[in-house]
Design a protein around this motif. Structure first.
Motif, PDB file in Angstrom:
ATOM      1  N   TYR A  58      -8.406   2.923   8.033  1.00  0.00           N
ATOM      2  CA  TYR A  58     -10.115   3.521   9.363  1.00  0.00           C
ATOM      3  C   TYR A  58      -9.745   4.454  10.763  1.00  0.00           C
ATOM      4  CZ  TYR A  58     -11.513   0.013   5.817  1.00  0.00           C
ATOM      5  OH  TYR A  58     -11.244  -0.542   4.359  1.00  0.00           O
ATOM      6  N   ASP A  59      -8.829   4.578  10.981  1.00  0.00           N
ATOM      7  CA  ASP A  59      -7.997   5.121  12.158  1.00  0.00           C
ATOM      8  C   ASP A  59      -6.361   5.626  11.913  1.00  0.00           C
ATOM      9  OD1 ASP A  59      -8.962   5.134  14.905  1.00  0.00           O
ATOM     10  OD2 ASP A  59      -8.247   3.645  16.015  1.00  0.00           O
ATOM     11  N   GLY A  60      -6.117   6.152  13.097  1.00  0.00           N
ATOM     12  CA  GLY A  60      -5.077   7.270  13.241  1.00  0.00           C
ATOM     13  C   GLY A  60      -4.554   7.658  12.260  1.00  0.00           C
ATOM     14  N   MET A  61      -3.492   8.099  11.166  1.00  0.00           N
ATOM     15  CA  MET A  61      -3.668   9.276  10.592  1.00  0.00           C
ATOM     16  C   MET A  61      -3.904   9.397   9.387  1.00  0.00           C
ATOM     17  SD  MET A  61      -0.991  11.126  11.828  1.00  0.00           S
ATOM     18  CE  MET A  61      -0.684  11.851   9.956  1.00  0.00           C
ATOM     19  N   PHE A  62      -4.425   7.391   8.833  1.00  0.00           N
ATOM     20  CA  PHE A  62      -5.043   7.842   7.575  1.00  0.00           C
ATOM     21  C   PHE A  62      -6.880   8.156   8.013  1.00  0.00           C
ATOM     22  CE2 PHE A  62      -2.639   3.849   6.613  1.00  0.00           C
ATOM     23  CZ  PHE A  62      -1.678   4.644   5.444  1.00  0.00           C
ATOM     24  N   LYS A  63      -7.187   8.399   9.081  1.00  0.00           N
ATOM     25  CA  LYS A  63      -8.583   9.113   9.173  1.00  0.00           C
ATOM     26  C   LYS A  63      -8.224  10.259   9.628  1.00  0.00           C
ATOM     27  CE  LYS A  63     -12.826   8.526  12.566  1.00  0.00           C
ATOM     28  NZ  LYS A  63     -12.730   8.064  13.565  1.00  0.00           N
ATOM     29  N   VAL A  98       0.822  -0.990  -0.120  1.00  0.00           N
ATOM     30  CA  VAL A  98      -0.124   0.009   0.015  1.00  0.00           C
ATOM     31  C   VAL A  98       0.511   1.443  -0.108  1.00  0.00           C
ATOM     32  CG1 VAL A  98      -1.505   0.931   1.042  1.00  0.00           C
ATOM     33  CG2 VAL A  98      -1.552  -0.894   1.025  1.00  0.00           C
ATOM     34  N   PHE A  99       0.734   1.840  -0.995  1.00  0.00           N
ATOM     35  CA  PHE A  99       1.759   3.305  -1.144  1.00  0.00           C
ATOM     36  C   PHE A  99       0.906   4.379  -0.845  1.00  0.00           C
ATOM     37  CE2 PHE A  99       3.505  -0.249  -3.657  1.00  0.00           C
ATOM     38  CZ  PHE A  99       5.070   0.061  -3.120  1.00  0.00           C
ATOM     39  N   SER A 100       1.150   5.628  -0.181  1.00  0.00           N
ATOM     40  CA  SER A 100      -0.111   6.619   0.280  1.00  0.00           C
ATOM     41  C   SER A 100       0.930   7.647   0.527  1.00  0.00           C
ATOM     42  CB  SER A 100      -0.795   6.288   1.750  1.00  0.00           C
ATOM     43  OG  SER A 100       0.332   5.502   2.757  1.00  0.00           O
ATOM     44  N   LYS A 101       0.087   8.812   0.468  1.00  0.00           N
ATOM     45  CA  LYS A 101       0.469   9.915   0.825  1.00  0.00           C
ATOM     46  C   LYS A 101      -0.616  10.949   1.613  1.00  0.00           C
ATOM     47  CE  LYS A 101       1.879  14.714  -1.882  1.00  0.00           C
ATOM     48  NZ  LYS A 101       0.725  14.916  -0.470  1.00  0.00           N
ATOM     49  N   THR A 102      -0.176  11.312   2.669  1.00  0.00           N
ATOM     50  CA  THR A 102      -1.052  11.884   3.746  1.00  0.00           C
ATOM     51  C   THR A 102      -0.542  13.876   3.720  1.00  0.00           C
ATOM     52  OG1 THR A 102       1.023  11.391   5.553  1.00  0.00           O
ATOM     53  CG2 THR A 102      -1.243  10.167   5.199  1.00  0.00           C
ATOM     54  N   ASN A 156      -7.864  13.312   3.170  1.00  0.00           N
ATOM     55  CA  ASN A 156      -7.336  13.647   2.214  1.00  0.00           C
ATOM     56  C   ASN A 156      -6.449  12.503   1.414  1.00  0.00           C
ATOM     57  OD1 ASN A 156     -10.177  14.961   1.068  1.00  0.00           O
ATOM     58  ND2 ASN A 156      -9.006  15.979   2.020  1.00  0.00           N
ATOM     59  N   SER A 157      -6.072  11.789   1.901  1.00  0.00           N
ATOM     60  CA  SER A 157      -5.140  11.068   1.715  1.00  0.00           C
ATOM     61  C   SER A 157      -5.266   9.618   0.593  1.00  0.00           C
ATOM     62  CB  SER A 157      -4.564   9.837   2.671  1.00  0.00           C
ATOM     63  OG  SER A 157      -4.511  10.572   4.186  1.00  0.00           O
ATOM     64  N   ARG A 158      -4.456  10.027  -0.512  1.00  0.00           N
ATOM     65  CA  ARG A 158      -4.712   9.465  -2.261  1.00  0.00           C
ATOM     66  C   ARG A 158      -4.094   7.608  -1.303  1.00  0.00           C
ATOM     67  NH1 ARG A 158      -7.558  10.802  -6.149  1.00  0.00           N
ATOM     68  NH2 ARG A 158      -6.135   9.354  -6.926  1.00  0.00           N
ATOM     69  N   CYS A 159      -4.091   7.049  -1.934  1.00  0.00           N
ATOM     70  CA  CYS A 159      -2.992   5.274  -2.223  1.00  0.00           C
ATOM     71  C   CYS A 159      -3.177   4.870  -3.728  1.00  0.00           C
ATOM     72  CB  CYS A 159      -3.557   4.563  -0.987  1.00  0.00           C
ATOM     73  SG  CYS A 159      -5.232   3.829  -1.717  1.00  0.00           S
ATOM     74  N   ALA A 160      -2.363   3.893  -3.428  1.00  0.00           N
ATOM     75  CA  ALA A 160      -2.488   2.738  -4.338  1.00  0.00           C
ATOM     76  C   ALA A 160      -2.251   2.010  -4.159  1.00  0.00           C
ATOM     77  CB  ALA A 160      -0.750   3.024  -5.567  1.00  0.00           C
ATOM     78  N   TYR A 164      -8.527   7.445  -3.581  1.00  0.00           N
ATOM     79  CA  TYR A 164      -8.938   8.075  -1.325  1.00  0.00           C
ATOM     80  C   TYR A 164      -9.241   6.822  -1.091  1.00  0.00           C
ATOM     81  CZ  TYR A 164      -8.987  12.904  -3.474  1.00  0.00           C
ATOM     82  OH  TYR A 164      -8.833  13.888  -4.160  1.00  0.00           O
ATOM     83  N   ILE A 165      -8.266   7.035   0.057  1.00  0.00           N
ATOM     84  CA  ILE A 165      -8.614   6.208   1.189  1.00  0.00           C
ATOM     85  C   ILE A 165      -9.666   6.118   1.377  1.00  0.00           C
ATOM     86  CG2 ILE A 165      -8.133   5.477   3.423  1.00  0.00           C
ATOM     87  CD1 ILE A 165      -4.955   6.284   2.963  1.00  0.00           C
ATOM     88  N   HIS A 166     -10.841   7.305   1.493  1.00  0.00           N
ATOM     89  CA  HIS A 166     -12.043   7.429   2.442  1.00  0.00           C
ATOM     90  C   HIS A 166     -12.792   6.754   1.330  1.00  0.00           C
ATOM     91  CE1 HIS A 166     -12.538  10.765   0.284  1.00  0.00           C
ATOM     92  NE2 HIS A 166     -12.164  11.489   0.275  1.00  0.00           N
ATOM     93  N   ASP A 167     -12.047   6.284   0.005  1.00  0.00           N
ATOM     94  CA  ASP A 167     -13.526   5.372  -0.996  1.00  0.00           C
ATOM     95  C   ASP A 167     -12.879   4.116  -1.197  1.00  0.00           C
ATOM     96  OD1 ASP A 167     -14.504   8.019  -1.162  1.00  0.00           O
ATOM     97  OD2 ASP A 167     -13.444   8.490  -2.924  1.00  0.00           O
TER      98      ASP A 167
END
Length: 185
Positions: free
Chosen positions: A64-69, A8-12, A73-77, A170-173
């Motif tokens: 669904y928690d922590g930094m991603f929550k 999981v690659f992400s950008k916060t 608007n964090s994005r991921c691949a 988006y992670i939230h999606d």
């Protein structure tokens, strides 16, 4: 039954994520691994306290928690990698080793500069995210490279072959994506 691991690659929106994004010219500055596609448990090195940017170490993350929550608007691949039963079991053992001793591990801020300068900065019990992910994958014979983990960036992992894109957005999606995929299958 087939076994998979997930990269999981992400950008916060954190200052460190923005700095790595800018300095390393990386679309996704952070990487984690998971063993199922719910992403209730991802393993990496990052903030141990979402409200304290200087508290870093081994983390069990969740979409669904922590930094991603906190950074909604964090994005991921998300990529899936097919692995053998032996590789899967080795990965679980490697991660369990970090979980058992998680209090002794710290975030390797200095190591990030080593990647930029192409000079490894290795400190006992200190890791950054791609250093951790690459080490457990190398030790489990999932990732074959001539680079040492202290010089492996998220872009090196992003360039791995034999991975399948599962989701990008988006992670939230992601929860809706997972639900739709389940309904349509």
């Amino acid at each position: 039954m087939d076994k998979y691991m997930y990269l999981v690659f992400s950008k916060t929106d954190t200052w460190l994520s923005r700095a790595i994004y800018f300095l390393g010219n990386l679309q996704y500055p952070h990487t984690s691994i998971s063993f199922d596609d719910s992403f209730n448990q991802l393993y990496s090195f990052g903030r141990t306290n979402p409200n304290n940017p200087l508290s870093g170490g081994f983390v069990v993350e969740s979409f669904y928690d922590g930094m991603f929550k906190k950074c909604s608007n964090s994005r991921c691949a998300v990529y899936r990698i097919k692995i053998t039963e032996e590789q899967y079991n080795n990965l679980l053992k490697e991660v369990e080793r970090f979980k058992k001793e998680q209090n002794k591990f710290r975030y390797n801020f200095l190591g990030l500069f080593g990647v930029i300068l192409h000079r490894p900065i290795i400190r006992k019990h200190h890791y950054f995210c791609s250093q951790f992910v690459s080490e457990v994958m190398i030790n489990s014979k999932v990732y074959d490279t001539t680079k040492i983990p202290a010089l492996i960036s998220t872009s090196d992992l992003y360039d791995m072959e034999d991975k399948e894109l599962v989701y990008e957005g988006y992670i939230h999606d992601y929860k809706d994506f997972l639900y739709q995929r389940t309904v349509n299958n």
